[in-house]
Design a protein around this motif. Sequence first.
Motif, PDB file in Angstrom:
ATOM      1  N   LEU A  62       2.234  10.058 -23.982  1.00  0.00           N
ATOM      2  CA  LEU A  62       2.400   9.075 -22.920  1.00  0.00           C
ATOM      3  C   LEU A  62       1.047   8.487 -22.567  1.00  0.00           C
ATOM      4  N   ARG A  63       1.074   7.267 -22.027  1.00  0.00           N
ATOM      5  CA  ARG A  63      -0.154   6.638 -21.568  1.00  0.00           C
ATOM      6  C   ARG A  63       0.176   5.600 -20.508  1.00  0.00           C
ATOM      7  N   GLY A  64      -0.829   5.238 -19.737  1.00  0.00           N
ATOM      8  CA  GLY A  64      -0.655   4.197 -18.748  1.00  0.00           C
ATOM      9  C   GLY A  64      -0.813   2.818 -19.367  1.00  0.00           C
ATOM     10  N   THR A  65      -0.012   1.862 -18.904  1.00  0.00           N
ATOM     11  CA  THR A  65      -0.108   0.476 -19.361  1.00  0.00           C
ATOM     12  C   THR A  65      -0.053  -0.430 -18.135  1.00  0.00           C
ATOM     13  N   ASP A  66      -0.218  -1.726 -18.352  1.00  0.00           N
ATOM     14  CA  ASP A  66      -0.124  -2.681 -17.243  1.00  0.00           C
ATOM     15  C   ASP A  66       1.271  -2.679 -16.621  1.00  0.00           C
ATOM     16  N   ALA A  67       2.286  -2.266 -17.408  1.00  0.00           N
ATOM     17  CA  ALA A  67       3.669  -2.250 -16.914  1.00  0.00           C
ATOM     18  C   ALA A  67       4.060  -0.895 -16.334  1.00  0.00           C
ATOM     19  N   ALA A  74      18.375  -3.409 -11.551  1.00  0.00           N
ATOM     20  CA  ALA A  74      17.480  -4.408 -12.145  1.00  0.00           C
ATOM     21  C   ALA A  74      16.426  -3.691 -12.977  1.00  0.00           C
ATOM     22  N   GLY A  75      16.872  -2.861 -13.918  1.00  0.00           N
ATOM     23  CA  GLY A  75      15.956  -2.130 -14.772  1.00  0.00           C
ATOM     24  C   GLY A  75      15.209  -3.065 -15.711  1.00  0.00           C
ATOM     25  N   ARG A  76      13.922  -2.771 -15.915  1.00  0.00           N
ATOM     26  CA  ARG A  76      13.095  -3.535 -16.836  1.00  0.00           C
ATOM     27  C   ARG A  76      12.355  -2.554 -17.744  1.00  0.00           C
ATOM     28  N   VAL A  77      12.613  -2.694 -19.040  1.00  0.00           N
ATOM     29  CA  VAL A  77      12.032  -1.802 -20.039  1.00  0.00           C
ATOM     30  C   VAL A  77      11.059  -2.613 -20.885  1.00  0.00           C
ATOM     31  N   HIS A  78       9.800  -2.180 -20.911  1.00  0.00           N
ATOM     32  CA  HIS A  78       8.750  -2.898 -21.622  1.00  0.00           C
ATOM     33  C   HIS A  78       8.498  -2.227 -22.968  1.00  0.00           C
ATOM     34  N   VAL A  79       8.640  -2.996 -24.033  1.00  0.00           N
ATOM     35  CA  VAL A  79       8.467  -2.491 -25.395  1.00  0.00           C
ATOM     36  C   VAL A  79       7.228  -3.128 -26.006  1.00  0.00           C
ATOM     37  N   SER A  80       6.379  -2.286 -26.591  1.00  0.00           N
ATOM     38  CA  SER A  80       5.183  -2.781 -27.271  1.00  0.00           C
ATOM     39  C   SER A  80       4.962  -1.937 -28.518  1.00  0.00           C
ATOM     40  N   THR A  81       3.999  -2.347 -29.338  1.00  0.00           N
ATOM     41  CA  THR A  81       3.654  -1.576 -30.530  1.00  0.00           C
ATOM     42  C   THR A  81       2.171  -1.246 -30.508  1.00  0.00           C
ATOM     43  N   GLY A  82       1.813  -0.116 -31.161  1.00  0.00           N
ATOM     44  CA  GLY A  82       0.431   0.317 -31.218  1.00  0.00           C
ATOM     45  C   GLY A  82      -0.264  -0.110 -32.489  1.00  0.00           C
ATOM     46  N   GLU A  83      -1.490   0.338 -32.642  1.00  0.00           N
ATOM     47  CA  GLU A  83      -2.315  -0.061 -33.786  1.00  0.00           C
ATOM     48  C   GLU A  83      -1.719   0.395 -35.111  1.00  0.00           C
ATOM     49  N   GLN A  84      -1.000   1.500 -35.114  1.00  0.00           N
ATOM     50  CA  GLN A  84      -0.391   2.014 -36.339  1.00  0.00           C
ATOM     51  C   GLN A  84       1.065   1.573 -36.493  1.00  0.00           C
ATOM     52  N   GLY A  85       1.490   0.638 -35.652  1.00  0.00           N
ATOM     53  CA  GLY A  85       2.855   0.154 -35.713  1.00  0.00           C
ATOM     54  C   GLY A  85       3.851   0.985 -34.939  1.00  0.00           C
ATOM     55  N   GLU A  86       3.382   2.020 -34.246  1.00  0.00           N
ATOM     56  CA  GLU A  86       4.295   2.855 -33.470  1.00  0.00           C
ATOM     57  C   GLU A  86       4.838   2.071 -32.274  1.00  0.00           C
ATOM     58  N   VAL A  87       6.049   2.435 -31.848  1.00  0.00           N
ATOM     59  CA  VAL A  87       6.713   1.752 -30.738  1.00  0.00           C
ATOM     60  C   VAL A  87       6.471   2.522 -29.444  1.00  0.00           C
ATOM     61  N   TRP A  88       6.109   1.788 -28.394  1.00  0.00           N
ATOM     62  CA  TRP A  88       5.907   2.365 -27.067  1.00  0.00           C
ATOM     63  C   TRP A  88       6.920   1.754 -26.104  1.00  0.00           C
ATOM     64  N   VAL A  89       7.496   2.606 -25.267  1.00  0.00           N
ATOM     65  CA  VAL A  89       8.530   2.188 -24.312  1.00  0.00           C
ATOM     66  C   VAL A  89       8.069   2.574 -22.917  1.00  0.00           C
ATOM     67  N   GLY A 123       7.645   1.430 -18.382  1.00  0.00           N
ATOM     68  CA  GLY A 123       8.135   0.761 -17.192  1.00  0.00           C
ATOM     69  C   GLY A 123       7.579   1.414 -15.941  1.00  0.00           C
ATOM     70  N   SER A 124       7.853   0.810 -14.818  1.00  0.00           N
ATOM     71  CA  SER A 124       7.381   1.324 -13.537  1.00  0.00           C
ATOM     72  C   SER A 124       8.236   2.496 -13.068  1.00  0.00           C
ATOM     73  N   VAL A 125       7.628   3.354 -12.244  1.00  0.00           N
ATOM     74  CA  VAL A 125       8.332   4.471 -11.606  1.00  0.00           C
ATOM     75  C   VAL A 125       7.903   4.520 -10.147  1.00  0.00           C
ATOM     76  N   VAL A 126       8.853   4.702  -9.238  1.00  0.00           N
ATOM     77  CA  VAL A 126       8.536   4.845  -7.815  1.00  0.00           C
ATOM     78  C   VAL A 126       9.179   6.117  -7.282  1.00  0.00           C
ATOM     79  N   THR A 127       8.490   6.774  -6.360  1.00  0.00           N
ATOM     80  CA  THR A 127       9.019   7.966  -5.722  1.00  0.00           C
ATOM     81  C   THR A 127       9.849   7.573  -4.508  1.00  0.00           C
TER      82      THR A 127
END
Length: 275
Positions: free
Chosen positions: A108-113, A246-261, A263-267
Motif C-alpha cells: 500500500l502507499r499514499g497517493t493524491d487520491a 457515491a463511491g469513487r475508485v481511482h485506478v493507476s499503473t506503476g512503473e512496472q505496469g502493476e495496477v494500483w487501486v 481512494g479516500s477513507v474517512v473515520t
Amino acid sequence: MRAFSQVDVFTAVPYRGNPLAVVLDGEGLSTEEMQRFAAWTNLSESTFLLPPATPEADYRVRIFTPDRELPFAGHPTLGTCHAWLEAGGVPREGGEITQECAAGLIRLRGTDAGLAFQAPPLLRSGPVEGELVERIAESLRISRDDMVDVEWADNGPGWVAVLLADADAVLALSPGPVPHDVGVVGPYPEGSPCAFEVRAFSPAQDAFVEDPVTGSLNASLAQWLLRTGRATAPYVASQGTALGRAGRVHVSTGEQGEVWVGGSVVTCVSGRVVL
C-alpha cells in the motif's frame, strides 16, 4: 475493551462509501469470536489487526464477512490501513506499507487520491462456461446478446466480470438472485468525470446482496479492462450510485505496469468495543 473504528471507504464524504468495522487489537481472539462479532456488525466486512507473522509486514489483518473469512478484500485493505495509521502505526520502510493477510503480502502507499493497494494477481481468468453465462444473464434479467463480454476475473472472492454497452445499462439492472459473485461494468461517455459505472452482486438466500463499493472487484476489472484495451490508466470508476452512495475508485499503473487501486477513507466512529 478493545480500540475500535468504523470507517467509510472510497469516499471523502462520510456515509457515501462502503463502511468497515476495524478492531485495532485482535490479539487473543479466537476465529469463532471474530466471526461472531463480524456477524453482529452486519457490515459487508469487519477486520481485526494483529502483529505481523512475517518480518516484511507492518501488520497482519484477518477479514470477515458476516458468515465467512476472506483471504483478501479491497475496501477492508484500505480501511484497515487507514485505521492503523490513524492509531499511530508507522511503516517499517518509510513511505510504503506492507499488509499481511491470508492471500499474502499486499503493498500500500499514499497517493493524491488517498491510500492505494497494489492489485493482487488474478487466480483465474479467461472464458466462463456457457451454462454459467446463461444463468448469470437470466439472473441479471438481460439477454446474452446484451453482454459485450464475460470473463473470469477472480483475485480471491471469485468474481465473474460482465461488460455491458454503457453505464446506463449497468444502472438500469434490476437483478434477481445471482448464481455466483458477479461484477458488472459499463463505460461512461468520453469526457465524463468517471470512466465506468460498476455494480457488484453476490448470492444470498433466495435473494442477492449488492456491495456499495468493491475494491477487489475494481482491481480485477482494471486488470481485465486495461489488458483488453477497453481502459487507459489513470481512470476513476463510480460505484454505489444505484444504492444512493457515491463511491469513487481511482485506478493507476506503476512503473512496472502493476495496477494500483485507491481512494479516500474517512473515520465515522471511534471508541472501544467489548470483546
